[in-house]
Design a protein around this motif. Structure first.
Motif, PDB file in Angstrom:
ATOM      1  N   GLU A  11     -17.917  36.269  60.299  1.00  0.00           N
ATOM      2  CA  GLU A  11     -18.955  36.188  61.322  1.00  0.00           C
ATOM      3  C   GLU A  11     -19.258  37.571  61.913  1.00  0.00           C
ATOM      4  O   GLU A  11     -20.414  37.912  62.148  1.00  0.00           O
ATOM      5  CB  GLU A  11     -18.540  35.232  62.454  1.00  0.00           C
ATOM      6  N   VAL A  12     -18.217  38.357  62.119  1.00  0.00           N
ATOM      7  CA  VAL A  12     -18.403  39.713  62.656  1.00  0.00           C
ATOM      8  C   VAL A  12     -19.133  40.574  61.637  1.00  0.00           C
ATOM      9  O   VAL A  12     -20.079  41.296  61.970  1.00  0.00           O
ATOM     10  CB  VAL A  12     -17.052  40.348  63.037  1.00  0.00           C
ATOM     11  N   ARG A  13     -18.723  40.492  60.380  1.00  0.00           N
ATOM     12  CA  ARG A  13     -19.389  41.254  59.332  1.00  0.00           C
ATOM     13  C   ARG A  13     -20.870  40.906  59.241  1.00  0.00           C
ATOM     14  O   ARG A  13     -21.730  41.777  59.170  1.00  0.00           O
ATOM     15  CB  ARG A  13     -18.719  40.999  57.976  1.00  0.00           C
ATOM     16  N   ASP A  14     -21.167  39.598  59.286  1.00  0.00           N
ATOM     17  CA  ASP A  14     -22.559  39.158  59.186  1.00  0.00           C
ATOM     18  C   ASP A  14     -23.381  39.643  60.379  1.00  0.00           C
ATOM     19  O   ASP A  14     -24.532  40.037  60.241  1.00  0.00           O
ATOM     20  CB  ASP A  14     -22.634  37.639  59.061  1.00  0.00           C
ATOM     21  N   ARG A  15     -22.768  39.623  61.560  1.00  0.00           N
ATOM     22  CA  ARG A  15     -23.474  40.103  62.750  1.00  0.00           C
ATOM     23  C   ARG A  15     -23.736  41.605  62.649  1.00  0.00           C
ATOM     24  O   ARG A  15     -24.823  42.075  62.964  1.00  0.00           O
ATOM     25  CB  ARG A  15     -22.662  39.795  64.008  1.00  0.00           C
ATOM     26  N   LEU A  16     -22.734  42.351  62.224  1.00  0.00           N
ATOM     27  CA  LEU A  16     -22.920  43.801  62.047  1.00  0.00           C
ATOM     28  C   LEU A  16     -24.015  44.083  61.028  1.00  0.00           C
ATOM     29  O   LEU A  16     -24.824  45.001  61.208  1.00  0.00           O
ATOM     30  CB  LEU A  16     -21.604  44.454  61.623  1.00  0.00           C
ATOM     31  N   ASP A  21     -29.397  45.845  59.706  1.00  0.00           N
ATOM     32  CA  ASP A  21     -30.691  45.593  59.067  1.00  0.00           C
ATOM     33  C   ASP A  21     -31.851  45.793  60.045  1.00  0.00           C
ATOM     34  O   ASP A  21     -32.857  46.412  59.709  1.00  0.00           O
ATOM     35  CB  ASP A  21     -30.738  44.176  58.480  1.00  0.00           C
ATOM     36  N   GLU A  22     -31.689  45.290  61.272  1.00  0.00           N
ATOM     37  CA  GLU A  22     -32.753  45.445  62.270  1.00  0.00           C
ATOM     38  C   GLU A  22     -32.933  46.898  62.684  1.00  0.00           C
ATOM     39  O   GLU A  22     -34.023  47.302  63.078  1.00  0.00           O
ATOM     40  CB  GLU A  22     -32.470  44.580  63.495  1.00  0.00           C
ATOM     41  N   SER A  23     -31.866  47.673  62.605  1.00  0.00           N
ATOM     42  CA  SER A  23     -31.918  49.085  62.982  1.00  0.00           C
ATOM     43  C   SER A  23     -32.263  49.981  61.791  1.00  0.00           C
ATOM     44  O   SER A  23     -32.311  51.201  61.942  1.00  0.00           O
ATOM     45  CB  SER A  23     -30.564  49.530  63.549  1.00  0.00           C
ATOM     46  N   SER A  26     -26.959  51.401  58.393  1.00  0.00           N
ATOM     47  CA  SER A  26     -25.830  50.762  57.713  1.00  0.00           C
ATOM     48  C   SER A  26     -24.821  50.236  58.732  1.00  0.00           C
ATOM     49  O   SER A  26     -24.820  50.646  59.895  1.00  0.00           O
ATOM     50  CB  SER A  26     -25.138  51.782  56.803  1.00  0.00           C
ATOM     51  N   ILE A  27     -23.952  49.344  58.268  1.00  0.00           N
ATOM     52  CA  ILE A  27     -22.873  48.855  59.126  1.00  0.00           C
ATOM     53  C   ILE A  27     -22.007  50.037  59.565  1.00  0.00           C
ATOM     54  O   ILE A  27     -21.573  50.119  60.712  1.00  0.00           O
ATOM     55  CB  ILE A  27     -22.041  47.777  58.404  1.00  0.00           C
ATOM     56  N   LYS A  28     -21.771  50.962  58.660  1.00  0.00           N
ATOM     57  CA  LYS A  28     -20.985  52.152  58.985  1.00  0.00           C
ATOM     58  C   LYS A  28     -21.588  52.887  60.180  1.00  0.00           C
ATOM     59  O   LYS A  28     -20.872  53.276  61.106  1.00  0.00           O
ATOM     60  CB  LYS A  28     -20.930  53.078  57.763  1.00  0.00           C
ATOM     61  N   GLN A  29     -22.899  53.045  60.192  1.00  0.00           N
ATOM     62  CA  GLN A  29     -23.557  53.747  61.294  1.00  0.00           C
ATOM     63  C   GLN A  29     -23.544  52.917  62.583  1.00  0.00           C
ATOM     64  O   GLN A  29     -23.434  53.469  63.667  1.00  0.00           O
ATOM     65  CB  GLN A  29     -24.979  54.130  60.898  1.00  0.00           C
ATOM     66  N   VAL A  30     -23.643  51.597  62.455  1.00  0.00           N
ATOM     67  CA  VAL A  30     -23.572  50.721  63.635  1.00  0.00           C
ATOM     68  C   VAL A  30     -22.200  50.847  64.287  1.00  0.00           C
ATOM     69  O   VAL A  30     -22.082  51.013  65.505  1.00  0.00           O
ATOM     70  CB  VAL A  30     -23.870  49.250  63.273  1.00  0.00           C
ATOM     71  N   VAL A  31     -21.147  50.808  63.484  1.00  0.00           N
ATOM     72  CA  VAL A  31     -19.789  50.917  64.012  1.00  0.00           C
ATOM     73  C   VAL A  31     -19.565  52.308  64.604  1.00  0.00           C
ATOM     74  O   VAL A  31     -18.968  52.448  65.684  1.00  0.00           O
ATOM     75  CB  VAL A  31     -18.744  50.590  62.922  1.00  0.00           C
ATOM     76  N   ALA A  32     -20.065  53.347  63.957  1.00  0.00           N
ATOM     77  CA  ALA A  32     -19.922  54.708  64.473  1.00  0.00           C
ATOM     78  C   ALA A  32     -20.629  54.849  65.822  1.00  0.00           C
ATOM     79  O   ALA A  32     -20.096  55.464  66.751  1.00  0.00           O
ATOM     80  CB  ALA A  32     -20.478  55.713  63.477  1.00  0.00           C
TER      81      ALA A  32
END
Length: 86
Positions: A11-16, A21-23, A26-32
């Motif tokens: 669920e966390v992965r899918d939310r990230l 996607d909306e931004s 990448s997930i990497k950049q969202v987490v950073a």
């Protein structure tokens, strides 16, 4: 810089992924970005201390009590700093 793996629930992965996607990133950049924007308790304490020092330098003191009589002065001080003086 070497990469690492962080395990999260599906669920966390899918939310990230949805956030990324909306931004258009990448997930990497969202987490950073989350890590860069989230302050530690030490960073929060330092920011609070700098704020109190700035208020003291301007002659404004504020108690931690929300009913502090200097509250309006402190709010006016911050509004002035933020360019929103009224």
């Amino acid at each position: 810089m070497p990469l690492t793996t962080i395990q999260v629930d599906v669920e966390v992965r899918d939310r990230l992924k949805a956030i990324a996607d909306e931004s258009h990133t990448s997930i990497k950049q969202v987490v950073a970005r989350l890590a860069a924007q989230t302050l530690t308790s030490a960073e929060l304490a330092e920011r609070r201390n700098r704020g109190r020092a700035a208020m003291a330098a301007a002659g404004v003191t504020v108690d931690d009590n929300p009913a502090d009589p200097d509250r309006r002065a402190a709010e006016a001080f911050w509004a002035t700093l933020e360019g929103d003086a009224s």
